[in-house]
Design a protein around this motif. Sequence first.
Motif, short mmCIF file in Angstrom:
data_model
loop_
_atom_site.label_atom_id
_atom_site.label_comp_id
_atom_site.label_asym_id
_atom_site.label_seq_id
_atom_site.Cartn_x
_atom_site.Cartn_y
_atom_site.Cartn_z
N VAL A 230 0.82 -1.22 0.00
CA VAL A 230 0.00 0.00 0.00
C VAL A 230 0.86 1.27 0.00
O VAL A 230 0.60 2.21 -0.76
CB VAL A 230 -0.97 -0.01 1.20
N ALA A 231 1.87 1.32 0.86
CA ALA A 231 2.70 2.52 0.95
C ALA A 231 3.39 2.82 -0.38
O ALA A 231 3.49 3.98 -0.80
CB ALA A 231 3.74 2.36 2.07
N GLU A 232 3.85 1.77 -1.07
CA GLU A 232 4.49 1.97 -2.37
C GLU A 232 3.50 2.55 -3.38
O GLU A 232 3.85 3.45 -4.16
CB GLU A 232 5.04 0.65 -2.90
N ALA A 233 2.27 2.04 -3.37
CA ALA A 233 1.26 2.55 -4.30
C ALA A 233 0.93 4.00 -4.00
O ALA A 233 0.78 4.82 -4.92
CB ALA A 233 0.01 1.69 -4.23
N VAL A 234 0.80 4.33 -2.73
CA VAL A 234 0.50 5.71 -2.34
C VAL A 234 1.62 6.64 -2.80
O VAL A 234 1.37 7.73 -3.35
CB VAL A 234 0.31 5.82 -0.81
N LYS A 235 2.85 6.21 -2.61
CA LYS A 235 4.00 7.03 -3.03
C LYS A 235 4.03 7.21 -4.55
O LYS A 235 4.31 8.30 -5.06
CB LYS A 235 5.30 6.40 -2.56
N ALA A 236 3.71 6.13 -5.28
CA ALA A 236 3.72 6.19 -6.74
C ALA A 236 2.67 7.15 -7.27
O ALA A 236 2.81 7.69 -8.38
CB ALA A 236 3.50 4.80 -7.33
N ALA A 237 1.61 7.37 -6.48
CA ALA A 237 0.53 8.25 -6.91
C ALA A 237 0.72 9.71 -6.51
O ALA A 237 -0.07 10.57 -6.91
CB ALA A 237 -0.80 7.74 -6.34
N GLU A 238 1.76 10.00 -5.75
CA GLU A 238 1.98 11.38 -5.30
C GLU A 238 2.15 12.31 -6.49
O GLU A 238 2.94 12.04 -7.41
CB GLU A 238 3.22 11.44 -4.40
N GLY A 239 1.40 13.39 -6.47
CA GLY A 239 1.48 14.37 -7.54
C GLY A 239 0.76 13.97 -8.81
O GLY A 239 0.80 14.69 -9.81
N LYS A 240 0.11 12.81 -8.78
CA LYS A 240 -0.61 12.31 -9.95
C LYS A 240 -2.12 12.48 -9.75
O LYS A 240 -2.61 12.56 -8.61
CB LYS A 240 -0.32 10.82 -10.17
N PRO A 241 -2.91 12.53 -10.82
CA PRO A 241 -4.36 12.73 -10.70
C PRO A 241 -5.11 11.43 -10.37
O PRO A 241 -6.04 11.04 -11.05
CB PRO A 241 -4.74 13.25 -12.09
N ILE A 242 -4.65 10.76 -9.31
CA ILE A 242 -5.31 9.53 -8.89
C ILE A 242 -5.18 9.39 -7.38
O ILE A 242 -4.16 9.78 -6.80
CB ILE A 242 -4.71 8.30 -9.60
N GLU A 243 -6.21 8.89 -6.74
CA GLU A 243 -6.22 8.65 -5.30
C GLU A 243 -6.03 7.16 -5.05
O GLU A 243 -6.70 6.34 -5.66
CB GLU A 243 -7.54 9.11 -4.69
N VAL A 244 -5.10 6.82 -4.16
CA VAL A 244 -4.90 5.43 -3.77
C VAL A 244 -5.49 5.22 -2.38
O VAL A 244 -5.09 5.89 -1.42
CB VAL A 244 -3.42 5.04 -3.77
N ILE A 245 -6.43 4.32 -2.31
CA ILE A 245 -7.11 4.02 -1.04
C ILE A 245 -6.45 2.81 -0.40
O ILE A 245 -6.17 1.82 -1.08
CB ILE A 245 -8.60 3.73 -1.30
N HIS A 246 -6.19 2.89 0.89
CA HIS A 246 -5.64 1.74 1.60
C HIS A 246 -6.62 0.59 1.52
O HIS A 246 -7.81 0.74 1.81
CB HIS A 246 -5.42 2.09 3.08
N GLY A 247 -6.13 -0.60 1.15
CA GLY A 247 -7.02 -1.73 1.04
C GLY A 247 -6.35 -3.04 1.41
O GLY A 247 -5.13 -3.14 1.53
#
Length: 285
Positions: free
Chosen positions: A45-62
Motif C-alpha cells: 500500500v505505501a508503495e502505491a501511495v507514493k507512486a501516486a503522489e502528484g498524480k491525478p489519482i487517489e490510492v485508497i488503503h485496502g
Amino acid sequence: MQLIDLHMHSTCSDGTDTPTELVKLALEKDLVAMALTDHDTVAGVAEAVKAAEGKPIEVIHGVEISCEYAIPDGSMKKEIHILGYGMDIENEHLLDVLKYARDERDNRNKKMCENFYNAGYKMITYENLIKTFGNVTIARPHFARLLMEGGVVPSIKAAFADGTLLAENSPLYVHRKYVTPEQGIKAILGAGGKPVLAHPMIYKLSVSQIREMIEELVGYGLQGIEALYSRNKGTDEAFVRKLAHEYGLFITGGTDYHGKNKPDLEIGWGEGNLRIPVMLLDNLR
C-alpha cells in the motif's frame, strides 16, 4: 464518466504487477481512484501511495482477508473474503491478524509442496516458489504458474478446474486454517477501516445461505458488499444491490485484477461492460 477500481492485486500477493506498475496502469486508463487489496497483506500500500503522489489519482488503503465461514447447518465451511478500505495500515492488531493468516497460508503451502514433489511434480518446491516469486504472500496461482511454465497445464485457469491439480477436491490440495469472518471484520474496524464482503456470488451458496451469511456478518459489523464485479453473471449485480438495500449495506465494485494470472481482466475494465463509477467512492468516505 470518471471511473475507479476498488479491487486489485500486486506482486505482494498473487498479482504479477508491482504496486507502482498498478498505479501506472490505472493512470493509463484515466482512473481517478484505486484500491490495492492484496491477500492478507498491506505490504504494497505505501508503495502505491507514493507512486501516486502528484498524480491525478487517489490510492485508497485496502486489503482482502481470507476467512472461513461455517454454514449454520453444519454441512460445510466456505472460504470467503472480506475487503477492508481506509484502514490504518500500521495498526498492530490488524497486522497481527494478517500475519496469522499469512503464516497459516505458508504452512499450507509447505505441505502442498511436499505433496506435489512426491507426486512427481519436481518443479514445485517451497524453495523454488520463493526463488521465483520472492518474499510475497504465496498462493495457489504461484503454484499454477510454475506448473504452466513446466508444461504440466496449458494455462493458470486450467490448473484450478474441478478435479484438477489445484482444485480443492484434488488429493494434492491441503486445507489451511483461516481467521474467522468476525476476526477479519473486527480487525478492519479496529484499524478505522470499512469492511466489505467481496464477490458474494462466487461462493456457490443458495439464496437462503447467502442471506444467512450476510445477516451473520452484519452482526459483526460488516458495512458494505461488492456488487459490481468481473465474474458476475446475468442478474447477479441486481440481486446483490437488492441485498445491500435490504441489509443497509453500501456497495463497492472492482475488477479483481491479477495481471497475467487473470489475463482476461484489465484494471478498471472487467468482463463485459463492467465499469465502476466514481460515485461509489463516496461510500468509503
